[in-house]
Design an enzyme around this catalytic site. Structure first.
Site, mmCIF file in Angstrom:
data_model
loop_
_atom_site.group_PDB
_atom_site.id
_atom_site.type_symbol
_atom_site.label_atom_id
_atom_site.label_comp_id
_atom_site.label_asym_id
_atom_site.label_seq_id
_atom_site.Cartn_x
_atom_site.Cartn_y
_atom_site.Cartn_z
ATOM 1 N N ASP A 61 -6.911 -8.179 4.716
ATOM 2 C CA ASP A 61 -6.141 -9.025 3.797
ATOM 3 C C ASP A 61 -5.675 -10.324 4.452
ATOM 4 O O ASP A 61 -5.068 -11.168 3.800
ATOM 5 C CB ASP A 61 -4.939 -8.248 3.243
ATOM 6 C CG ASP A 61 -5.393 -7.184 2.247
ATOM 7 O OD1 ASP A 61 -6.522 -7.289 1.722
ATOM 8 O OD2 ASP A 61 -4.624 -6.234 1.996
ATOM 9 N N SER A 115 -13.311 1.416 3.116
ATOM 10 C CA SER A 115 -12.384 1.007 2.062
ATOM 11 C C SER A 115 -11.283 2.043 1.920
ATOM 12 O O SER A 115 -11.545 3.208 1.629
ATOM 13 C CB SER A 115 -13.109 0.844 0.725
ATOM 14 O OG SER A 115 -12.166 0.917 -0.336
ATOM 15 N N SER A 118 0.837 -1.216 0.000
ATOM 16 C CA SER A 118 0.000 0.000 0.000
ATOM 17 C C SER A 118 0.868 1.261 0.000
ATOM 18 O O SER A 118 0.584 2.218 -0.724
ATOM 19 C CB SER A 118 -0.890 0.032 1.245
ATOM 20 O OG SER A 118 -1.832 -0.995 1.197
ATOM 21 N N GLY A 140 -6.355 -3.575 -7.969
ATOM 22 C CA GLY A 140 -7.452 -2.662 -7.630
ATOM 23 C C GLY A 140 -6.925 -1.340 -7.109
ATOM 24 O O GLY A 140 -7.484 -0.273 -7.378
ATOM 25 N N ARG A 177 -12.898 -14.402 -1.705
ATOM 26 C CA ARG A 177 -11.952 -15.058 -0.788
ATOM 27 C C ARG A 177 -12.633 -15.934 0.254
ATOM 28 O O ARG A 177 -12.003 -16.856 0.784
ATOM 29 C CB ARG A 177 -11.065 -14.008 -0.113
ATOM 30 C CG ARG A 177 -10.032 -13.455 -1.077
ATOM 31 C CD ARG A 177 -9.088 -12.471 -0.433
ATOM 32 N NE ARG A 177 -8.015 -12.162 -1.385
ATOM 33 C CZ ARG A 177 -7.233 -11.095 -1.306
ATOM 34 N NH1 ARG A 177 -7.393 -10.224 -0.315
ATOM 35 N NH2 ARG A 177 -6.286 -10.903 -2.200
ATOM 36 N N ARG A 220 1.414 4.369 -2.902
ATOM 37 C CA ARG A 220 1.170 5.764 -2.522
ATOM 38 C C ARG A 220 2.419 6.630 -2.663
ATOM 39 O O ARG A 220 2.334 7.800 -3.009
ATOM 40 C CB ARG A 220 0.627 5.819 -1.088
ATOM 41 C CG ARG A 220 -0.835 5.331 -1.024
ATOM 42 C CD ARG A 220 -1.178 4.797 0.336
ATOM 43 N NE ARG A 220 -2.601 4.502 0.491
ATOM 44 C CZ ARG A 220 -3.208 3.385 0.080
ATOM 45 N NH1 ARG A 220 -2.521 2.454 -0.548
ATOM 46 N NH2 ARG A 220 -4.493 3.196 0.283
HETATM 47 C C1 S3P Z 1 -5.601 -1.454 0.009
HETATM 48 C C2 S3P Z 1 -6.759 -1.454 0.719
HETATM 49 C C3 S3P Z 1 -7.500 -2.648 1.096
HETATM 50 C C4 S3P Z 1 -6.725 -3.938 0.821
HETATM 51 C C5 S3P Z 1 -5.936 -3.898 -0.434
HETATM 52 C C6 S3P Z 1 -4.994 -2.708 -0.472
HETATM 53 C C7 S3P Z 1 -4.931 -0.172 -0.251
HETATM 54 O O1 S3P Z 1 -8.713 -2.670 0.387
HETATM 55 O O2 S3P Z 1 -7.585 -5.044 0.816
HETATM 56 O O3 S3P Z 1 -5.160 -5.077 -0.550
HETATM 57 O O4 S3P Z 1 -3.732 -0.153 -0.559
HETATM 58 O O5 S3P Z 1 -5.608 0.869 -0.143
HETATM 59 P P1 S3P Z 1 -9.975 -1.791 0.836
HETATM 60 O O6 S3P Z 1 -10.144 -0.760 -0.200
HETATM 61 O O7 S3P Z 1 -11.091 -2.787 0.908
HETATM 62 O O8 S3P Z 1 -9.698 -1.180 2.172
#
Ligand code: S3P
Length: 449
Positions: A314, A165, A22, A92, A345, A26
């Site tokens: 996670d 999220s 993460s 994502g 999952r 960023r």
């Molecule tokens: C992430 C946020 C989480 C996590 C993903 C990485 C991020 O998802 O599951 O692996 O880097 O912002 P959410 O958006 O559900 O919090």
């Protein structure tokens, strides 16, 4: 590629895991938005983060690698129109965070992904970004990728997120930095707060009040030097192995200990594992330290409440693995978001662990796990999901006999060095190339709402 894994007598040693996924995403994005150079040490060289790097490069950002560090030349929020579709692969985070960035850019951007990402919901970012003034379009009434973005002048909004999220929160915060006026975003339960922390490191401003974050618009950031802590979610596999396999003790050094990420360590301790933290310090705005975990006999089943879920989001497949051999019942609820990850999952981990002899059933929003005394090795599938693949590898270390985890390449998404670092602790994960290329996966997308 498949992984062949035998049970192990014990896992022992001290290891370091690669940089946090993460924070790696960023640091690139904020570095690209800033003025001046950003130097990133311990960046996670894994598929997901490389997608973000390529996406930023397509929009004209100069990003170089030298001597193990990444150098980002800031674009001061003035990006170039990408000449082609940005391919986000399985990530994502790449698609949702870059959507926040491109929402304010005066050009057209298209982002696509693999079959898994193409079935993940994007309405959750489309709605707030459109409210801020951007044009966002996707399949199925703008809810699924590919996403087309027509950037625009944005204005601040007041937005209450329907689900916790970090990706959605971050997408809105990134857009808010280029909007006119203030944005207020509120989430129902605190999700990981790396964006909020790194923004301060880059000289940005925000105010927090309870679960609300107030972000002033039109902010200028400045480049920084950052060393990324080890990824707690990668460390968690080693913690789980030490907790499950008798006579084990593992220390993982220099791991990120952000309290929005460390729920798994608390749950393991509640289950009866020995968990200690040493050498705590601060890396920029993020706490880091060493974690030591040892097994102390058979673990006990526990209840994971909905309010705890964002802190273990996670790690739930891994928790299911650990709980499958604990004494008694483990109940996980409030976890329906897990159905919307790289795979469903809840279904993936219960299906595969049950093949190994577990007793797990799915509910609408969680899992019921009745602990069994032993697991047995067999052939299992990763579902192309890195966290499922690694959770099954940990189950294999504690199971009797040999386990084959098919489609293991997906660990490259977050943790390419997982097999080699695991071998530093004893267990060997043998990787075998598939004889035939795996068949192309169908193009039909299952929509997960
Ligand atoms: C992430 C946020 C989480 C996590 C993903 C990485 C991020 O998802 O599951 O692996 O880097 O912002 P959410 O958006 O559900 O919090």
């Amino acid at each position: 590629m498949k992984a062949i894994i035998r049970n192990t007598k014990n896992v022992k040693g001290a290891v370091r895991v690669p940089g946090d996924k993460s924070i790696s995403h960023r640091s690139l994005i904020f570095g690209a938005m800033a003025e001046g150079e950003t130097v990133i040490k311990n960046f996670l060289m894994a598929d997901d983060c490389l997608r973000t790097m390529e996406g930023l490069r397509s929009a004209g950002t100069h990003i170089a690698e030298s001597g193990g560090s990444i150098y980002v030349t800031g674009k001061r929020k003035i990006f170039n129109e990408p000449e082609n579709v940005i391919y986000c692969g399985n990530s994502g985070t790449t698609m949702r965070l870059l959507a926040g960035l491109f929402a304010s850019q005066p050009f057209y951007t298209v982002m696509s992904g693999d079959n898994s990402l193409s079935s993940r919901p994007m309405g959750r970012i489309v709605e707030p970004l459109v409210r801020m003034g951007a044009g966002l379009f996707g399949r199925k009434a703008n809810r699924y990728p590919p996403l087309a973005i027509r950037g625009n002048t944005l204005h601040g909004i007041n937005y209450r997120m329907p689900v916790a999220s970090a990706q959605v929160k971050s997408s809105i915060i990134i857009a808010a930095l280029s909007a006119g006026g203030t944005t207020i975003v509120e989430e129902p339960i605190l999700s990981r707060d790396h964006t909020e922390r790194i923004l301060i490191s880059f000289g940005g401003k925000l105010e927090k009040e309870g679960l609300s974050i107030m972000v002033p618009g039109n902010q200028n950031l400045r480049g920084i030097e950052i060393e990324i802590p080890g990824d707690f979610s990668s460390a968690a596999y080693f913690m789980a192995a030490a907790a499950m396999v008798k006579n084990s003790r593992i220390r993982i050094e220099k791991v990120g200990l952000n309290p929005t990420r460390t729920g798994f360590a608390k749950v393991l301790a509640r289950m009866g594992a020995g968990v200690s933290i040493f050498n705590e310090s601060q890396e920029g705005m993020e706490p880091v330290g060493d974690i030591e975990v040892s097994g102390s006999g058979r673990l006990k089943g526990v209840e994971i409440l909905p309010c705890e879920v964002p802190g273990v989001i996670d790690e739930i497949p891994l928790l299911a693995t650990v709980a499958s051999m604990a004494e008694g019942k483990t109940l996980i609820s409030g976890a329906s978001e897990l159905k919307l990850k790289e795979s469903d999952r809840l279904l993936a981990i219960s299906t595969e662990l049950n093949k190994m002899g577990s007793d797990i059933s799915t509910t609408d929003d969680g899992l019921i796990i009745n602990g069994v005394e032993k697991l047995g090795g067999t052939k299992v599938e990763s579902w192309g999901d890195h966290r499922i693949a690694m959770s099954l590898a940990i189950a294999a270390l504690a199971a009797e006999g040999e386990t084959i985890v098919n489609d293991f390449d997906c660990v490259n998404i977050s943790f390419p060095s997982f097999p080699s670092i695991m071998s530093e602790c004893g267990p060997e994960i043998v990787l075998v190339k598939d004889k035939k290329e795996p068949p192309l996966k169908g193009d039909s997308h299952v929509h997960r709402n």
